[in-house]
Design an enzyme around this catalytic site. Structure first.
Site, PDB file in Angstrom:
ATOM      1  N   GLU A 170       0.834  -1.210   0.000  1.00 57.60           N
ATOM      2  CA  GLU A 170       0.000   0.000   0.000  1.00 57.60           C
ATOM      3  C   GLU A 170       0.869   1.261   0.000  1.00 57.60           C
ATOM      4  OE1 GLU A 170      -4.253  -1.460   1.729  1.00 57.60           O
ATOM      5  OE2 GLU A 170      -2.896  -0.537   3.181  1.00 57.60           O
ATOM      6  N   GLU A 276      -6.051  -6.942  -1.781  1.00 54.97           N
ATOM      7  CA  GLU A 276      -6.719  -6.914  -0.488  1.00 54.97           C
ATOM      8  C   GLU A 276      -8.159  -6.456  -0.674  1.00 54.97           C
ATOM      9  OE1 GLU A 276      -4.883  -4.671   2.630  1.00 54.97           O
ATOM     10  OE2 GLU A 276      -2.845  -5.264   2.052  1.00 54.97           O
TER      11      GLU A 276
END
Length: 342
Positions: A170, A276
Site C-alpha cells: 500500500e 486486499e
C-alpha cells in the site's frame, strides 16, 4: 460444461486452424480466464493465531486445518507478508517459510508481500526497519535488494517459487520514508521499486512483481503514482489494489474500482489484481454480495488483465479487534466465503 467445451475445441482444432479463445461481452479475447483466475486470501496471522490456541471449523462444525478449509471454499492462492526483523518473530522469513511450505503442500499458489519494515507498512506508515534507520537512498536500495534476495532464495531453496511478489505494501506515497516518500522524491521511490524488482527477477524470472496501492476507487491516485513511476524508469508487472468498502457503499466503490482497473490496464498495458479486499464480518450477506460483484468485475477487466481477488485475513475471528474477517465467532466461515466457490 468445461469438458464439453474442451472436446469441441479439440475437434475444431483438428478440422480447421484451431480453437478460438473465449470472449467477453465486448468481444475482447480473454485467455484462460475460467481456469486461471485467482481467488485467494492473505492468511499471514495464521501461525500466530494457531499459537494462541485458535482452531477452525467447517460449516458442519468439524475442525479442519485453515488453509485446507479455505481451499475447500474455492480458494487457490495465499498471500504472506514478510517483515524484516519483527520484535515477536511473526511474519519474519522463517515464519513465512513455514506457511509457504504448508500452502505448497496443498497446491496453493503463493504471493509474497514485502513490507520493507519491522512493522505494518500502509498508506500512513512506511517506517524503515530499525537496522536501516541511518541509511541514505543508495544504501536503502541495496538493503532492499539484499533482503528481497534473501527471502526469495530461502523460499527457492525449499522448492517454493512465488507466483507473485509485492515490492512494498500500500505504497500510496512511496515507502521507506523519508527517503522513499513519493510526494517528495518520486525518483527515489522508483529506484527502490527497481531494486526490489531486480532482486526478485534475479532469483525467479517467472515471479510477477506487483506494485500495490490502496483505495482502488481513487483513479487519480493510481495515475499519479504510476505515471510518476513510469516517468522515472520503474519496472513492474502487475498493478495491485486494495478495496475495503462499507456495507452501504460497496456498489459505488466497486464500480469506481472497475473503472480504475480498466484504466490501469489500458494506460500501462499491465495486469491488475485486487491484493486486499474485506468487509465487516457482522454483515455476511452484504459481504457476499460485495465479493461476488468484485470478483465478477475483476474477471471483466479489459483484455483479460484482471488476475484475481485476495481477501485480507478471512480467518480472523475474535482476534486483535479486527472486524473485517469472514469467519464467525465460533471459527466457522460465514456465507461471505461462498462467493469464492460460486
Amino acid at each position: 460444461m468445461k469438458r464439453i467445451h474442451l472436446t469441441s475445441c479439440l475437434l475444431i482444432f483438428l478440422l480447421s486452424s484451431g480453437c478460438s479463445q473465449p470472449v467477453n461481452p465486448n468481444n475482447t479475447p480473454v485467455a484462460g480466464i475460467a481456469s486461471s483466475f485467482i481467488k485467494g486470501a492473505d492468511i499471514s496471522w495464521l501461525t500466530e493465531m494457531e499459537n494462541a490456541g485458535y482452531k477452525f471449523y467447517n460449516n458442519t462444525g468439524v475442525q479442519e486445518e485453515c488453509m485446507q478449509l479455505l481451499k475447500e471454499k474455492g480458494m487457490n492462492a495465499v498471500r504472506l507478508r514478510v517483515w524484516v526483523n519483527p520484535a515477536n518473530g511473526w511474519c519474519n522469513t522463517n515464519d513465512v517459510l513455514v506457511k509457504a511450505l504448508r500452502a505448497k503442500k496443498l497446491g496453493l499458489k503463493i504471493m509474497i508481500d514485502f513490507h520493507y519494515s519491522d512493522v505494518w507498512a500502509d498508506p500512513g506508515h512506511q517506517q524503515k526497519p530499525a537496522a536501516w534507520a541511518g541509511y541514505d537512498i543508495n544504501v536503502l536500495a541495496n538493503a532492499v535488494a539484499s533482503h528481497t534476495s534473501a527471502v526469495m532464495n530461502t523460499l527457492q531453496s525449499n522448492g517454493i517459487t512465488p507466483e507473485w511478489a509485492q515490492v512494498g505494501n500500500e505504497t500510496n506515497d512511496g515507502m521507506l520514508w523519508e527517503e522513499g516518500r513519493a510526494s517528495v522524491n518520486m525518483k527515489n521511490f522508483a529506484q527502490l521499486i527497481n531494486s526490489g524488482f531486480n532482486a526478485i527477477k534475479s532469483v525467479s524470472a517467472s515471479t510477477k512483481v506487483i506494485v500495490h496501492i490502496s483505495n482502488g476507487y481513487d483513479n487519480a491516485l493510481f495515475r499519479w503514482i504510476f505515471d510518476g513511476l513510469k516517468a522515472n524508469g520503474a519496472n513492474w508487472d502487475v498493478i495491485g489494489l486494495s478495496l475495503y468498502p462499507e456495507t452501504n457503499n460497496w456498489q459505488a466503490l466497486d464500480a469506481q474500482c472497475l473503472a480504475t482497473m480498466n484504466d490501469m490496464a489500458d494506460r500501462y498495458g499491465k495486469e491488475v489484481m485486487l491484493c486486499e479486499v474485506g468487509m465487516d464480518f457482522k454483515d455476511p450477506v452484504n459481504s457476499k454480495a460485495f465479493l461476488t460483484d468484485i470478483i465478477t468485475k475483476t474477471k471483466s477487466v479489459t483484455n483479460g488483465k484482471g488476475l484475481g481477488v485476495f481477501y485480507w485475513e478471512p480467518e480472523c475471528y475474535n482476534w486483535v479487534n479486527y472486524n473485517k474477517g469472514a469467519f464467525d465467532s465460533t471459527g466457522k466461515p460465514t456465507i461471505a466465503m461462498d462467493a469464492f466457490s460460486n
